[in-house]
Design a protein around this motif. Structure first.
Motif, PDB file in Angstrom:
ATOM      1  N   PHE A 320       0.869  -1.186   0.000  1.00  0.00           N
ATOM      2  CA  PHE A 320       0.000   0.000   0.000  1.00  0.00           C
ATOM      3  C   PHE A 320       0.904   1.235   0.000  1.00  0.00           C
ATOM      4  O   PHE A 320       1.657   1.439   0.952  1.00  0.00           O
ATOM      5  CB  PHE A 320      -0.888   0.012   1.255  1.00  0.00           C
ATOM      6  N   THR A 321       0.830   2.025  -1.052  1.00  0.00           N
ATOM      7  CA  THR A 321       1.738   3.177  -1.142  1.00  0.00           C
ATOM      8  C   THR A 321       1.031   4.456  -0.678  1.00  0.00           C
ATOM      9  O   THR A 321      -0.194   4.479  -0.506  1.00  0.00           O
ATOM     10  CB  THR A 321       2.243   3.370  -2.594  1.00  0.00           C
ATOM     11  N   GLU A 322       1.831   5.511  -0.514  1.00  0.00           N
ATOM     12  CA  GLU A 322       1.277   6.760   0.017  1.00  0.00           C
ATOM     13  C   GLU A 322       0.243   7.402  -0.904  1.00  0.00           C
ATOM     14  O   GLU A 322      -0.627   8.140  -0.452  1.00  0.00           O
ATOM     15  CB  GLU A 322       2.406   7.752   0.300  1.00  0.00           C
ATOM     16  N   ASN A 324      -2.025   5.847  -2.338  1.00  0.00           N
ATOM     17  CA  ASN A 324      -3.162   4.905  -2.281  1.00  0.00           C
ATOM     18  C   ASN A 324      -3.213   3.918  -3.440  1.00  0.00           C
ATOM     19  O   ASN A 324      -4.276   3.434  -3.812  1.00  0.00           O
ATOM     20  CB  ASN A 324      -4.500   5.642  -2.168  1.00  0.00           C
ATOM     21  N   SER A 325      -2.033   3.640  -4.018  1.00  0.00           N
ATOM     22  CA  SER A 325      -1.957   2.559  -4.999  1.00  0.00           C
ATOM     23  C   SER A 325      -1.697   1.254  -4.254  1.00  0.00           C
ATOM     24  O   SER A 325      -1.127   1.251  -3.151  1.00  0.00           O
ATOM     25  CB  SER A 325      -0.807   2.790  -5.975  1.00  0.00           C
ATOM     26  N   ILE A 326      -2.131   0.172  -4.887  1.00  0.00           N
ATOM     27  CA  ILE A 326      -1.891  -1.160  -4.325  1.00  0.00           C
ATOM     28  C   ILE A 326      -1.138  -1.977  -5.368  1.00  0.00           C
ATOM     29  O   ILE A 326      -1.570  -2.051  -6.523  1.00  0.00           O
ATOM     30  CB  ILE A 326      -3.231  -1.854  -3.992  1.00  0.00           C
ATOM     31  N   PHE A 327      -0.004  -2.553  -4.973  1.00  0.00           N
ATOM     32  CA  PHE A 327       0.763  -3.408  -5.879  1.00  0.00           C
ATOM     33  C   PHE A 327       0.863  -4.800  -5.261  1.00  0.00           C
ATOM     34  O   PHE A 327       1.107  -4.923  -4.056  1.00  0.00           O
ATOM     35  CB  PHE A 327       2.176  -2.862  -6.074  1.00  0.00           C
ATOM     36  N   ASN A 341     -12.935   2.958  -2.322  1.00  0.00           N
ATOM     37  CA  ASN A 341     -12.591   3.256  -3.714  1.00  0.00           C
ATOM     38  C   ASN A 341     -11.499   4.314  -3.892  1.00  0.00           C
ATOM     39  O   ASN A 341     -11.142   4.677  -5.000  1.00  0.00           O
ATOM     40  CB  ASN A 341     -13.835   3.598  -4.547  1.00  0.00           C
ATOM     41  N   ARG A 342     -10.928   4.776  -2.779  1.00  0.00           N
ATOM     42  CA  ARG A 342      -9.750   5.649  -2.913  1.00  0.00           C
ATOM     43  C   ARG A 342      -8.493   4.833  -3.226  1.00  0.00           C
ATOM     44  O   ARG A 342      -7.479   5.361  -3.648  1.00  0.00           O
ATOM     45  CB  ARG A 342      -9.518   6.426  -1.615  1.00  0.00           C
ATOM     46  N   PHE A 343      -8.565   3.517  -2.952  1.00  0.00           N
ATOM     47  CA  PHE A 343      -7.395   2.655  -3.186  1.00  0.00           C
ATOM     48  C   PHE A 343      -7.530   1.953  -4.541  1.00  0.00           C
ATOM     49  O   PHE A 343      -8.603   1.431  -4.860  1.00  0.00           O
ATOM     50  CB  PHE A 343      -7.272   1.599  -2.076  1.00  0.00           C
TER      51      PHE A 343
END
Ligand code: FAD
Ligand code: MG
Length: 349
Positions: A320-322, A324-327, A341-343
């Motif tokens: 979880f990045t700053e 709000n992306s998810i890898f 839905n912000r992520f």
């Protein structure tokens, strides 16, 4: 036996087994115990046909064992075994039980695998930051520099029954791995006592045992990692017989002069790791491995973690990045559901 009789027998046997399993499912009850252990809030839920007294005995027995493990692994208790080993650093070796040998040898394994990013000898720095956290101001830079000289994990001398910290002032800290060991240990304890279904949650270090009684997966929530926001679930993962462990900068931290200081520390600088991550969640079979890996991945960041995870083909990691992306890296995850839905789940970098 005639063929028709044999068929009839098979049908009767099938019907009998079917009702037995339906019966056994309907007789299962949920029992839960929540208490403080390992310096955190722990919850153990079990599903069993055993009666309330038997279930209570099992749960109480497990919590006594967690207390026993805390008395071995705690860096916060002066008279724990770890506390005594630390007090005798540079003086005398200590006899250790198998539990501590297992955790220390795995810790050294991860220290080597991560080029020292995961460091079980980081105690001298953890102590300074714990004091800093209480005061709300960062530690003195000179003290921190001196403490950095006392964290070489290669100065841990370990053999099957003994450990010796070669330098005075050195100190072990197993906060990044011991809860995972305790979760695996709890699973084995439950299996030994005939429990095949349950949820072990040791302060966010979650392990699910078996499947739900209707045969479906458990849904394990992932907390909102944004500092200052309520810690509600922002996603969940459906799984069974797995452990899910998160390391992040949002649970233990303090703010000073507009900077956030959290508890996952860089052995290179002595300061909290600074990268673009909020949290890393690891899904694996072994909770000890997941615990050490989530801490390691958080320190290493996404790119270096890609190399590390190749050695663990059964492990998945969610970053979880700053922004709000998810890898996701490692083994593919089927049951991840994002509720906020912000992520946004991004493809590989
Ligand atoms: P993780 O990411 O799994 O681990 C972070 C922790 O690992 C840090 O808090 C630090 O302890 C350690 N660490 C930091 N940097 C590194 C690094 N580079 N390499 C390796 N490890 C690192 N907390 C209390 O407040 N009071 C208590 O009395 C207390 N007792 C505890 C007893 C036991 C047996 C255990 C296992 C934990 C205890 N804790 C206590 C909690 C402990 O201090 C850690 O904060 C906690 O384990 C962090 O877990 P986590 O899953 O949040 O983070
Ligand atoms: Mg950890």
């Amino acid at each position: 036996m005639k063929k028709t009789n044999f068929k009839l027998l098979l049908i009767i046997l099938f019907v009998f087994l079917f009702f037995q399993s339906c019966n056994s499912v309907s007789k299962e009850k949920e029992y839960q115990k929540i208490d403080i252990a390992l310096g955190t809030l722990c919850s153990i839920k079990i599903y069993t046909e055993k009666n309330a007294n038997e279930a209570e005995l099992i749960l109480n027995g497990l919590f006594s064992e967690l207390d026993r493990l805390e008395n071995i692994f705690s860096a916060n208790m002066e008279n724990s075994l770890l506390g005594r080993i630390n007090a005798n650093a540079g003086i005398i070796p200590a006899q250790i039980p198998n539990e501590l040998y297992e955790v220390l040898s795995k810790s050294i394994f991860f220290a080597e695998k991560t080029g020292g990013a995961f460091n079980p000898a980081i105690g001298a720095i953890v102590k300074l930051w714990n004091i800093a956290m209480d005061k709300g101001t960062p530690p003195d830079a000179v003290e921190l520099k001196q403490a950095l000289l006392k964290i070489d994990y290669k100065n841990i001398e370990l053999n099957g029954t003994e450990v010796f910290l070669k330098e005075k002032g050195m100190s072990l800290d197993l906060g990044g791995i011991a809860k995972g060991y305790a979760a695996d240990w709890s699973k084995n304890f439950l299996l030994k006592h005939g429990i095949k279904r349950g949820i072990i949650d040791l302060g966010g270090n979650v392990l699910v045992l078996g499947k739900k009684h209707d045969g479906s997966d458990w849904k394990v929530g992932i907390k909102n990692p944004i500092i200052g926001e309520p810690k509600i679930g922002i996603a969940y993962i459906s799984l069974f017989d797995k452990t899910i462990v998160t390391s992040g900068n949002y649970e233990r931290f303090f703010e000073y002069e507009n900077n956030i200081y959290h508890h996952i520390l860089s052995p290179e600088t002595g300061y909290p790791v600074k990268n673009n991550l909020r949290a890393v969640t690891v899904i694996a079979d072994s909770s000890m491995e997941a615990d050490a890996l989530s801490t390691s991945f958080f320190i290493l960041g996404i790119e270096k973690s890609r190399t590390l995870i190749k050695s663990f083909p059964q492990v998945s990691a969610v970053f979880f990045t700053e922004d709000n992306s998810i890898f996701i890296i490692g083994k593919e995850i089927e049951g991840l559901n994002i509720l906020d839905n912000r992520f946004h789940l991004k493809k590989q970098l």
